[in-house]
Design a protein around this motif. Sequence first.
Motif, PDB file in Angstrom:
ATOM      1  N   ALA A 162     -10.411   3.967  18.999  1.00 27.14           N
ATOM      2  CA  ALA A 162     -10.908   3.965  17.727  1.00 27.14           C
ATOM      3  C   ALA A 162     -11.886   3.536  17.685  1.00 27.14           C
TER       4      ALA A 162
ATOM      5  N   VAL B  22     -21.107  -5.757  11.414  1.00 29.21           N
ATOM      6  CA  VAL B  22     -20.845  -6.912  12.558  1.00 29.21           C
ATOM      7  C   VAL B  22     -21.669  -6.537  13.956  1.00 29.21           C
TER       8      VAL B  22
ATOM      9  N   ASP C 262       1.259  -1.039  -0.368  1.00 31.54           N
ATOM     10  CA  ASP C 262      -0.089   0.035  -0.338  1.00 31.54           C
ATOM     11  C   ASP C 262       0.881   1.516   0.262  1.00 31.54           C
TER      12      ASP C 262
ATOM     13  N   GLU D 244     -20.131 -11.166  15.691  1.00 34.51           N
ATOM     14  CA  GLU D 244     -18.883 -10.537  16.936  1.00 34.51           C
ATOM     15  C   GLU D 244     -18.471 -12.096  16.650  1.00 34.51           C
TER      16      GLU D 244
ATOM     17  N   ILE E 117     -21.510   1.807   0.707  1.00 36.21           N
ATOM     18  CA  ILE E 117     -21.314   0.467   1.473  1.00 36.21           C
ATOM     19  C   ILE E 117     -22.674  -1.097   1.368  1.00 36.21           C
TER      20      ILE E 117
ATOM     21  N   GLY F  97      -9.526  -6.221  15.858  1.00 34.07           N
ATOM     22  CA  GLY F  97     -10.005  -7.549  16.438  1.00 34.07           C
ATOM     23  C   GLY F  97      -9.930  -8.580  16.661  1.00 34.07           C
TER      24      GLY F  97
ATOM     25  N   TRP G 285      -5.002   6.130  20.457  1.00 35.82           N
ATOM     26  CA  TRP G 285      -6.460   6.318  19.534  1.00 35.82           C
ATOM     27  C   TRP G 285      -7.564   5.574  20.308  1.00 35.82           C
TER      28      TRP G 285
ATOM     29  N   TYR H 286      -1.794   0.877  12.556  1.00 36.90           N
ATOM     30  CA  TYR H 286      -2.923   0.435  13.967  1.00 36.90           C
ATOM     31  C   TYR H 286      -3.117  -0.811  14.245  1.00 36.90           C
TER      32      TYR H 286
ATOM     33  N   CYS I 296     -23.321   4.316   6.728  1.00 40.91           N
ATOM     34  CA  CYS I 296     -22.361   3.652   7.664  1.00 40.91           C
ATOM     35  C   CYS I 296     -22.507   1.851   7.698  1.00 40.91           C
TER      36      CYS I 296
ATOM     37  N   VAL J 161     -18.171 -15.817   9.635  1.00 42.47           N
ATOM     38  CA  VAL J 161     -18.816 -15.771  11.112  1.00 42.47           C
ATOM     39  C   VAL J 161     -18.827 -14.114  11.182  1.00 42.47           C
TER      40      VAL J 161
ATOM     41  N   ARG K 257     -15.671   0.171  -3.150  1.00 46.30           N
ATOM     42  CA  ARG K 257     -16.033   1.850  -3.644  1.00 46.30           C
ATOM     43  C   ARG K 257     -15.429   1.698  -5.522  1.00 46.30           C
TER      44      ARG K 257
ATOM     45  N   ASN L 115     -21.702  -9.585   4.636  1.00 43.38           N
ATOM     46  CA  ASN L 115     -22.103  -8.193   3.454  1.00 43.38           C
ATOM     47  C   ASN L 115     -22.356  -8.750   1.898  1.00 43.38           C
TER      48      ASN L 115
ATOM     49  N   LEU M  23     -13.953  -3.766   2.878  1.00 42.89           N
ATOM     50  CA  LEU M  23     -14.195  -3.411   1.927  1.00 42.89           C
ATOM     51  C   LEU M  23     -13.080  -3.285   1.309  1.00 42.89           C
ATOM     52  N   MET M  24     -11.980  -2.915   1.544  1.00 39.19           N
ATOM     53  CA  MET M  24     -10.626  -2.796   0.714  1.00 39.19           C
ATOM     54  C   MET M  24      -9.577  -3.504   1.005  1.00 39.19           C
TER      55      MET M  24
ATOM     56  N   GLY N  24      -8.158 -17.765  10.005  1.00 39.54           N
ATOM     57  CA  GLY N  24      -9.270 -17.528   9.967  1.00 39.54           C
ATOM     58  C   GLY N  24      -8.813 -15.893   9.538  1.00 39.54           C
TER      59      GLY N  24
HETATM   60  C1  B12 Z   1     -10.280   1.875  13.510  1.00 42.98           C
HETATM   61  C2  B12 Z   1     -10.893   1.550  12.165  1.00 42.98           C
HETATM   62  C3  B12 Z   1      -9.869   2.235  11.276  1.00 42.98           C
HETATM   63  C4  B12 Z   1      -8.269   2.197  10.869  1.00 42.98           C
HETATM   64  C5  B12 Z   1      -7.355   1.054  10.785  1.00 42.98           C
HETATM   65  C6  B12 Z   1      -7.080   0.050  11.761  1.00 42.98           C
HETATM   66  C7  B12 Z   1      -6.466  -1.006  12.758  1.00 42.98           C
HETATM   67  N1  B12 Z   1      -5.762  -0.817  11.823  1.00 42.98           N
HETATM   68  O1  B12 Z   1      -7.052  -0.377  13.382  1.00 42.98           O
HETATM   69  C8  B12 Z   1      -8.362   2.695   9.945  1.00 42.98           C
HETATM   70  C9  B12 Z   1      -8.160   4.803  10.685  1.00 42.98           C
HETATM   71  C10 B12 Z   1      -6.884   2.331   9.063  1.00 42.98           C
HETATM   72  C11 B12 Z   1      -9.142   2.826   8.678  1.00 42.98           C
HETATM   73  C12 B12 Z   1      -9.472   3.114   7.669  1.00 42.98           C
HETATM   74  C13 B12 Z   1     -11.062   2.661   6.631  1.00 42.98           C
HETATM   75  N2  B12 Z   1     -11.942   2.312   7.251  1.00 42.98           N
HETATM   76 CO1  B12 Z   1     -12.145   1.473   8.860  1.00 42.98          CO
HETATM   77  N3  B12 Z   1     -12.533   1.394  11.234  1.00 42.98           N
HETATM   78  C14 B12 Z   1     -12.015   1.252  12.114  1.00 42.98           C
HETATM   79  C15 B12 Z   1     -13.357   1.093  13.456  1.00 42.98           C
HETATM   80  C16 B12 Z   1     -13.640   2.033  13.854  1.00 42.98           C
HETATM   81  C17 B12 Z   1     -12.601   0.356  14.542  1.00 42.98           C
HETATM   82  C18 B12 Z   1     -12.380  -1.056  14.246  1.00 42.98           C
HETATM   83  C19 B12 Z   1     -11.664  -1.850  15.155  1.00 42.98           C
HETATM   84  O2  B12 Z   1     -10.970  -2.122  15.697  1.00 42.98           O
HETATM   85  N4  B12 Z   1     -12.886  -2.227  16.012  1.00 42.98           N
HETATM   86  C20 B12 Z   1     -12.944  -3.104  17.018  1.00 42.98           C
HETATM   87  C21 B12 Z   1     -13.104  -4.513  16.678  1.00 42.98           C
HETATM   88  C22 B12 Z   1     -13.400  -5.569  18.604  1.00 42.98           C
HETATM   89  O3  B12 Z   1     -14.357  -5.055  16.264  1.00 42.98           O
HETATM   90  P1  B12 Z   1     -14.262  -5.904  14.434  1.00 42.98           P
HETATM   91  O4  B12 Z   1     -12.504  -5.380  14.376  1.00 42.98           O
HETATM   92  O5  B12 Z   1     -15.009  -5.740  14.099  1.00 42.98           O
HETATM   93  O6  B12 Z   1     -13.344  -7.700  15.194  1.00 42.98           O
HETATM   94  C23 B12 Z   1     -14.949  -7.928  15.921  1.00 42.98           C
HETATM   95  C24 B12 Z   1     -15.808  -9.130  14.462  1.00 42.98           C
HETATM   96  O7  B12 Z   1     -15.335  -8.326  12.804  1.00 42.98           O
HETATM   97  C25 B12 Z   1     -15.275 -10.401  14.462  1.00 42.98           C
HETATM   98  N5  B12 Z   1     -13.696 -10.062  13.474  1.00 42.98           N
HETATM   99  C26 B12 Z   1     -13.180  -9.441  13.348  1.00 42.98           C
HETATM  100  N6  B12 Z   1     -11.892 -10.440  12.219  1.00 42.98           N
HETATM  101  C27 B12 Z   1     -11.973 -11.835  12.452  1.00 42.98           C
HETATM  102  C28 B12 Z   1     -11.812 -12.296  11.953  1.00 42.98           C
HETATM  103  C29 B12 Z   1     -11.995 -13.336  12.003  1.00 42.98           C
HETATM  104  C30 B12 Z   1     -11.466 -14.973  11.240  1.00 42.98           C
HETATM  105  C31 B12 Z   1     -13.247 -13.968  12.574  1.00 42.98           C
HETATM  106  C32 B12 Z   1     -14.370 -14.821  12.573  1.00 42.98           C
HETATM  107  C33 B12 Z   1     -14.080 -13.156  12.933  1.00 42.98           C
HETATM  108  C34 B12 Z   1     -13.649 -11.707  13.302  1.00 42.98           C
HETATM  109  O8  B12 Z   1     -14.722 -10.455  15.879  1.00 42.98           O
HETATM  110  C35 B12 Z   1     -14.197  -9.372  16.335  1.00 42.98           C
HETATM  111  C36 B12 Z   1     -14.865  -9.737  17.753  1.00 42.98           C
HETATM  112  O9  B12 Z   1     -15.869  -9.268  18.007  1.00 42.98           O
HETATM  113  C37 B12 Z   1     -14.384   0.437  12.347  1.00 42.98           C
HETATM  114  C38 B12 Z   1     -15.762   0.673  12.753  1.00 42.98           C
HETATM  115  C39 B12 Z   1     -16.101  -0.822  13.789  1.00 42.98           C
HETATM  116  N7  B12 Z   1     -16.273  -0.236  15.290  1.00 42.98           N
HETATM  117  O10 B12 Z   1     -15.785  -2.056  14.018  1.00 42.98           O
HETATM  118  C40 B12 Z   1     -13.789   0.628  11.153  1.00 42.98           C
HETATM  119  C41 B12 Z   1     -14.464   0.373   9.774  1.00 42.98           C
HETATM  120  C42 B12 Z   1     -13.970  -0.994   9.932  1.00 42.98           C
HETATM  121  N8  B12 Z   1     -13.884   0.648   8.530  1.00 42.98           N
HETATM  122  C43 B12 Z   1     -13.850   0.998   8.067  1.00 42.98           C
HETATM  123  C44 B12 Z   1     -14.080   1.447   6.585  1.00 42.98           C
HETATM  124  C45 B12 Z   1     -14.839   1.746   5.065  1.00 42.98           C
HETATM  125  C46 B12 Z   1     -12.609   1.786   6.377  1.00 42.98           C
HETATM  126  C47 B12 Z   1     -11.830   2.733   5.292  1.00 42.98           C
HETATM  127  C48 B12 Z   1     -12.325   2.145   3.303  1.00 42.98           C
HETATM  128  C49 B12 Z   1     -12.624   4.483   4.572  1.00 42.98           C
HETATM  129  C50 B12 Z   1     -12.367   5.296   3.991  1.00 42.98           C
HETATM  130  N9  B12 Z   1     -13.082   5.624   3.584  1.00 42.98           N
HETATM  131  O11 B12 Z   1     -10.939   5.184   3.937  1.00 42.98           O
HETATM  132  C51 B12 Z   1     -10.433   2.484   5.547  1.00 42.98           C
HETATM  133  C52 B12 Z   1      -9.887   1.417   4.926  1.00 42.98           C
HETATM  134  C53 B12 Z   1      -8.240   1.191   5.312  1.00 42.98           C
HETATM  135  C54 B12 Z   1      -7.824  -0.008   4.936  1.00 42.98           C
HETATM  136  N10 B12 Z   1      -6.830   0.292   4.074  1.00 42.98           N
HETATM  137  O12 B12 Z   1      -8.467  -0.854   4.887  1.00 42.98           O
HETATM  138  C55 B12 Z   1     -15.826  -0.180   7.739  1.00 42.98           C
HETATM  139  C56 B12 Z   1     -15.751  -1.148   7.021  1.00 42.98           C
HETATM  140  C57 B12 Z   1     -16.506  -0.640   5.862  1.00 42.98           C
HETATM  141  C58 B12 Z   1     -16.973  -2.683   5.786  1.00 42.98           C
HETATM  142  N11 B12 Z   1     -18.238  -3.339   4.953  1.00 42.98           N
HETATM  143  O13 B12 Z   1     -15.763  -3.199   5.278  1.00 42.98           O
HETATM  144  C59 B12 Z   1     -16.251   0.308   9.002  1.00 42.98           C
HETATM  145  C60 B12 Z   1     -16.739  -0.967   9.916  1.00 42.98           C
HETATM  146  C61 B12 Z   1     -16.935   1.292   9.087  1.00 42.98           C
HETATM  147  C62 B12 Z   1     -18.150   1.705   9.367  1.00 42.98           C
HETATM  148  N12 B12 Z   1     -19.078   1.180  10.356  1.00 42.98           N
HETATM  149  O14 B12 Z   1     -18.580   1.838   8.324  1.00 42.98           O
HETATM  150  N13 B12 Z   1     -10.590   2.373   9.318  1.00 42.98           N
END
Ligand code: B12
Length: 459
Positions: free
Chosen positions: A247, A215, A15, A120, A377, A29, A245, A25, A211, A117, A402, A103, A74-75, A69
């Motif tokens: 998040a 999840v 990238d 959560e 999305i 998750g 940060w 970061y 938005c 999955v 996108r 999705n 979407l990226m 896993g």
């Molecule tokens: C922090 C964050 C970022 C950070 C990412 C840095 C990082 N490494 O954390 C930054 C700012 C870089 C970012 C950028 C972008 N993001 Co963002 N981001 C988030 C945010 C706010 C929090 C992520 C997080 O830490 N969640 C907390 C953890 C605990 O939750 P989780 O990751 O979802 O994990 C849980 C489940 O998903 C599941 N799970 C996760 N992984 C796995 C794997 C397996 C195998 C299984 C079974 C389950 C599982 O279990 C976990 C625990 O229950 C989310 C929204 C959200 N609330 O999640 C958006 C989100 C993920 N981002 C989103 C988007 C659109 C983007 C961008 C495309 C925005 C843009 N226009 O540029 C960019 C893409 C960047 C990239 N190159 O991929 C969307 C994704 C939508 C989609 N359908 O894909 C979200 C959902 C925001 C939204 N509500 O629309 N993002």
Amino acid sequence: MADLLLTHGYFLAEDEKERQIMKPYPPLGLLYLSAFLKTRGYSVDIFDSTFGQRARLIDRFARGSGTVGIYTTLMTRRSVLEIVRAAKRHGWRVILGGPESANYTAEYLESGADAIVIGEGEITLSELLPALARSGAHRLHDVPGVAFRDEAGAVVHTLERAKLKDLDSLPLPDREAIDHQLYLDAWKTHHGASSINLITARGCPYRCNWCSHAVYGYTHRRRSPAVVADEMQTIVDRYNPDQVWYADDVFTISHPWLAEYAAELERRGIHKPFETITRADRLQSEQSVELLRKLGCYRIWIGSESGSQRILDGMERGVTVEQVQRSTKLAQAHGIQVGMFLMWGYEGEELEDIAATVEHVKRSNPDVFLTTVSYPIKGTGYFAKIHDKVTLPLAWAEGSDRDYVVDGRRGREYYKLADRWLRSEVEAARVGQADPQRAAELLQAAQTARSAMREWDAA
Ligand code: B12
Ligand code: SF4
């Protein structure tokens, strides 16, 4: 071989743009999943692709089979599909999670995933792993929160998985599973200050219609202030980042929670500068801004999106332009920098709405602002609203949300002009009297961009 290898398909090495920004970061998750599964007796490895090499991951697949896993957004569609293919080639079982695969369950299952999955992952994975071992990939009917293909090849969605009620019952993220030093060093080298992410809550109850809520749905569940403060203590003890940060989707939802959290941090003597995201309507009082300041907030990001109330209402944003301006002024008056997110091209946006956005940003004068061109999305209200006008000009496996083309929408060049207009005019207002010549040049550039947009619209 571990019971589960977790990875996420985002490779910084691939990238170019992000390598210039360099604000990586850790994949939080996956760290949550790893910690939880370990408490249930599973062995878990994480291949952190952020600083990893694709070839190394594929190498790992070649060294023996197991279950992988993969987190999806979407990226990362193309990248994840490549990993799925490589894993399957070497006989691995593949589970996907995160917003993107929820999705597009049929497409990912068709592309080789064994199970997806939805929602959560903690409890679902802890039930899915033994179910897969016991019954194989086609008889997972008894595991809530998954999609899979039955023996006839039909896609089955099992019952919805109930959201975790008590986030405090979760173990802290398994940060030791990956090399945090790589992240800390990247930040330190490029920005002079290291940073680490954590979350205080899951989910957002608001309904901005573009938005993704794939999840966490529309739930909002908070961890208790003491438990988050304990996590901060651990982060400080182990990594001592210069800043953090939060998040969260919206860090400022509960002001009483923030006050309690501030007290918990104070009791532990922790004071870490941080940046985070708010909604403008959650930052309207002197007290709320003061609270953020006291907690160490040095930059607050506000989702402003548009300076046109008509467009904000179309987005079901639930925020007014005036609230954005007020929260910006309040934050800056308390010494907190403001970052603003703006969106071009939302359904129905006309030149006068763009003009309203330019005026709005000029008037608010945030310290920094970022623009994106809106895209629908899958699974969102926005997507549903315009789905009959949306086409993907690429094969699904080659594109992402996108890349959707919305019928009647202006091209990307148009929004580049909008960017030029906005940036030139805001900069002219900033330069103002101090450098009238530069201000005049900037205004001229703004005018040229605006005229080109008018011609575009007239053509
Ligand atoms: C922090 C964050 C970022 C950070 C990412 C840095 C990082 N490494 O954390 C930054 C700012 C870089 C970012 C950028 C972008 N993001 Co963002 N981001 C988030 C945010 C706010 C929090 C992520 C997080 O830490 N969640 C907390 C953890 C605990 O939750 P989780 O990751 O979802 O994990 C849980 C489940 O998903 C599941 N799970 C996760 N992984 C796995 C794997 C397996 C195998 C299984 C079974 C389950 C599982 O279990 C976990 C625990 O229950 C989310 C929204 C959200 N609330 O999640 C958006 C989100 C993920 N981002 C989103 C988007 C659109 C983007 C961008 C495309 C925005 C843009 N226009 O540029 C960019 C893409 C960047 C990239 N190159 O991929 C969307 C994704 C939508 C989609 N359908 O894909 C979200 C959902 C925001 C939204 N509500 O629309 N993002
Ligand atoms: S844009 Fe922000 S406030 Fe709106 S629904 Fe999404 S996370 Fe919540």
